[in-house]
Write a protein that holds these residues in place. Structure first.
Motif, short mmCIF file in Angstrom:
data_model
loop_
_atom_site.label_atom_id
_atom_site.label_comp_id
_atom_site.label_asym_id
_atom_site.label_seq_id
_atom_site.Cartn_x
_atom_site.Cartn_y
_atom_site.Cartn_z
N GLN A 279 0.84 -1.21 0.00
CA GLN A 279 0.00 0.00 0.00
C GLN A 279 0.87 1.26 0.00
O GLN A 279 0.54 2.25 -0.65
N SER A 306 -7.04 -7.08 -0.10
CA SER A 306 -5.65 -6.62 -0.03
C SER A 306 -5.57 -5.13 0.30
O SER A 306 -4.49 -4.59 0.45
N THR A 309 -9.31 -0.55 -1.61
CA THR A 309 -10.22 0.56 -1.34
C THR A 309 -9.50 1.66 -0.55
O THR A 309 -9.68 2.85 -0.81
N LEU A 310 -8.66 1.22 0.36
CA LEU A 310 -7.92 2.19 1.16
C LEU A 310 -6.95 2.98 0.28
O LEU A 310 -6.80 4.20 0.43
N PRO A 467 -2.04 -7.71 7.69
CA PRO A 467 -1.82 -8.78 8.68
C PRO A 467 -3.11 -9.13 9.40
O PRO A 467 -4.07 -8.37 9.39
N ARG A 624 -13.07 -12.51 6.12
CA ARG A 624 -12.69 -11.10 6.14
C ARG A 624 -12.67 -10.53 7.55
O ARG A 624 -12.30 -9.39 7.76
#
Ligand code: ADP
Ligand code: MG
Length: 738
Positions: A279, A306, A309-310, A467, A624
């Motif tokens: 990221q 993964s 969206t962030l 993680p 999730r």
């Protein structure tokens, strides 16, 4: 191609009217068409066809040796008959030719001398219980040779076998191609491959390649020819993509550099977790792209969960900080609503503009969907047009003319790698500049496909998951095993009792239905059922059964599919998220992006009816949250069938890229490239994306080098023409504009 050279001349003049007319139905009209109609395979001259395999009524092309041929007068009917017997070495087959007089038949008799090998085509019939061909077309191997020595050479050459028709046997195509080749010199066949590239890669020239592929002397001839032609296909496509990429890179966009102390910085400081290394890296790439005055064109791939969206949200905040707006496009309204919810949640008070709780620099997340009430819709439209909403979430309708933005700086397209070239081109702001573009997909795309289909985009990959992810276990459940299926519903019950939720996915909505389509109109990639298989399970039917299932007594069962009213979809999703509904029976509308952390079980009924990537996506809906995920693939497919191997491949690995590679192997080329929606890929005759990764990578490197030196291809008119020929009109126009 345009022009009036010998390549464009009608074939009639060179090959005669009869052949030209027979070629036309195959789409072959000019010399160029004919030369690019490559053989499908090559027959070995010495290899006889096994005559055991013949079936009555079948149209065949077979190689056999003549044993005898005799003409005789028919007493009964007064005509003449030539009867020839041919053999594969073990079995015989009779060929018969009739004529009014023996004279005509003498010619055949003379050609079909005992010992000669020929290829025969005709429809297999019977006479007195024996198989035979009546009036077969045939071509004696080595027949066109001038003398004995030449005949020997001819007889040992590989025999090209073309896609042919009953009216036009393969050797007549072969003869026509050779005739055309004989009339052409190097000047008539300018090579689209630059000399330098050809030399560096050790590739044969165009004329040599065309002779090699159509009239080889050895296997090595056609192999070298095919290799070169394959490279040419990859290269022409890659040059087109490189040119496009270079052209887009030069278009204007508004630069949106990071603003220190802005929303993004505040957001980062408030994040309850650390960004994954991926990221961070991808975030940096995107931040740099956005800071340039040229439109970003980036594809972001990353497994489900993964954290794409962030990444997108951080990019959107950078744009908002710089005074612009961002649009987030989801494939369905359900997903759009969910995105809006999770963005608001992630942003907290940063998204409260207009409220007392708002942070200082707060913005607004507007949700614009067709199902919103008129009032909410009007407000969202006003927020977008007035610039109050920094982030506007919706479906593709956001790009329609009804929606105005004050200053659209970034378009993020989620879970929609089918977002085609034309759609990308349609992104234009009133001032003529382009917004930046980020396309995200959780469907892993094998490298070669990415290079071929998305070759004009920069790509980033998020390889690592955040993680603390819970592992997912996958099992195949045989549909006819009552004990297993009973145990399966029991497991679902146990999860529900533990406060978790379950998805149950079916291929169709109602019995007698065609497979479900999602909101974007994309049909489910249902695999064709084998012969004699029962119809696949349907949502409404399964929901009814589960409602009354003893194992699920007291459990609330909901349904979700594309035919529900949008408001009903939203309601059932909200109920499922809140735990009021614990088992959700659905079609693949839950395939992409739906995020309910409490969901721990994914049951897929008739799993073998789904594509690999779909199953992988579906599985990504569970695991999730904190609890481990369980994926149960119910399949009636028999052991050892393709359908069963697909399901087992999913059970065997959770690595999406590995599955994508398997998928590519199992599927037909057209299906894979279907996602491209581009005319360019239909120009691929010899290139196979699944197999020719190395060629594609080499061609891409060379293509970029050529474009760097000569963007307009002024020094490569032939290459320019070849590109125009493979692109459809829309794209061609784009290249002209560039
Ligand atoms: P994707 O869109 O790639 O499927 P999301 O962005 O929805 O993935 O992320 C899945 C979940 O992981 C979300 O709840 C998100 O808040 C969380 N998440 C994202 N990045 C991280 C991170 N670096 N550490 C921990 N959790 C993260
Ligand atoms: Mg997502």
């Amino acid at each position: 191609m345009t022009g009036t050279g010998p390549l464009e001349a009608p074939l009639e003049r060179t090959v005669g009217r009869r052949t030209a007319q027979a070629l036309a139905p195959l789409g072959i009209v000019t010399a160029h068409d004919l030369l690019r109609h490559y053989p499908r395979r090559y027959a070995e001259p010495g290899r006889m066809t096994d005559l055991r395999d013949l079936t009555v009524g079948e149209h065949v092309a077979l190689m056999a040796r003549v044993r005898q041929a005799t003409v005789r007068q028919m007493r009964s009917r007064g005509g003449a008959l030539l009867e020839a017997v041919v053999t594969d070495g073990e079995r015989d087959l009779t060929l018969t030719f009739f004529a009014r007089r023996p004279g005509v038949l003498r010619t055949h008799e003379d050609r079909l001398r005992p010992g000669r090998v020929a290829m025969f085509t005709g429809t297999v019939g019977t006479y007195r219980g024996r198989l035979q061909l009546t009036h077969p077309d045939y071509q004696v191997v080595g027949q066109d040779a001038d003398d004995e020595a030449a005949a020997l050479v001819e007889a040992s050459r590989p025999i090209p076998v073309y896609r042919a028709s009953a009216a036009l046997p393969t050797w007549r195509i072969s003869r026509a191609v050779r005739t055309v080749l004989d009339t052409l010199g190097p000047d008539d066949l300018p090579d689209p491959l630059p000399e330098q590239v050809r030399r560096d890669r050790g590739l044969v020239g165009l004329i040599e390649a065309l002779s090699g592929v159509h009239a080889p002397y050895t296997d090595a001839d056609w192999q070298a020819a095919q290799h070169r032609l394959r490279f040419e296909e990859a290269f022409v496509l890659q040059v087109a993509l490189a040119r496009r990429r270079a052209a887009v890179a030069e278009l204007d966009a508004v630069a949106r550099p990071p603003v220190p102390g802005g929303l993004l910085d505040t957001f980062d400081a408030s994040l309850p977790f650390r960004l994954t290394p991926g990221q961070v890296d991808v975030g940096r790439e995107i931040a740099q792209d956005l800071a340039r005055p040229h439109p970003m064109q980036r594809l972001l791939q990353g497994e489900v969960g993964s954290g794409k969206t962030l990444v997108a949200l951080r990019a959107m905040l950078q744009v908002v900080d710089a005074g612009g707006q961002a649009a987030l496009l989801a494939p369905t309204e359900v997903l759009a609503a969910q995105h809006a919810r999770s963005l608001r949640r992630l942003l907290g008070t940063l998204a409260d503009d207009g409220f007392l709780t708002a942070a200082e620099a707060a913005t607004r997340v507007a949700l614009l969907t067709g199902s919103a009430g008129a009032g909410a819709r009007r407000e969202a439209l006003a927020d977008a047009a007035g610039g109050r909403a920094g982030i506007v979430v919706g479906t593709h309708a956001l790009l329609g003319p009804q929606v105005q933005f004050a200053d659209l700086g970034l378009v993020v397209v989620d879970e929609q790698h089918r977002f085609g070239v034309e759609q990308r081109d349609s992104l234009r702001r009133p001032d003529g500049t382009r917004p930046h573009l980020l396309v995200m997909t959780a469907t892993p795309i094998p490298r070669t496909v990415a290079m071929t289909v998305f070759g004009d985009l920069e790509t980033s990959v998020l390889r690592d998951l955040p993680p603390g992810r819970s592992p997912i276990t996958t099992h195949v459940v045989p549909a006819d095993n009552q004990a297993w299926t009973a145990r399966m519903w029991q497991r679902v019950r146990e999860e529900v009792d533990a406060g978790h939720r379950a998805y149950v996915v079916c291929p169709r909505i109602a019995p007698d239905d065609t497979p479900e389509e999602d909101d974007a109109g994309t049909p489910v990639e249902e695999e064709p059922p084998g012969p004699g298989t029962r119809p696949s399970r349907a949502v409404v039917e399964v929901a009814d059964e589960l409602q009354d299932h003893p194992a699920l007594a007291g459990v609330e069962v909901g349904v979700l599919h594309g035919r529900l009213a949008p408001a009903d979809k939203d309601r059932v999703m909200a109920q499922f998220a809140a735990g009021e509904v614990q088992v959700l029976v659905a079609t693949t509308v839950v395939e992409v992006g739906v995020d309910v952390p409490e969901a721990t079980v994914m049951v897929v009924l008739d799993a073998d009816r789904f594509g690999l990537s779909q199953l992988h996506q579906l599985r990504g809906r569970v695991g999730r949250g904190a609890a481990p995920g369980l994926c149960l693939l119910v399949s009636g497919a028999v052991d050892g069938t393709d359908a069963r191997s697909r399901v087992e491949a999913i059970a065997g690995t959770t690595d999406g890229f590995e599955l994508a590679a398997v998928d590519l192997d199992l599927r037909r080329e057209g299906d894979v490239l279907g996602v491209a929606q581009s005319g360019a890929t239909s120009s691929l005759r010899l290139l196979r994306v699944a197999r020719d990764g190395k060629v594609i990578a080499e061609a891409r490197r060379d293509a970029r080098a050529v474009i760097e030196q000569d963007r307009e291809l002024t020094g490569h008119p032939e290459l320019r023409r070849a590109i125009a020929a493979v692109l459809d009109p829309g794209r061609e126009e784009f290249l002209e504009r560039a």
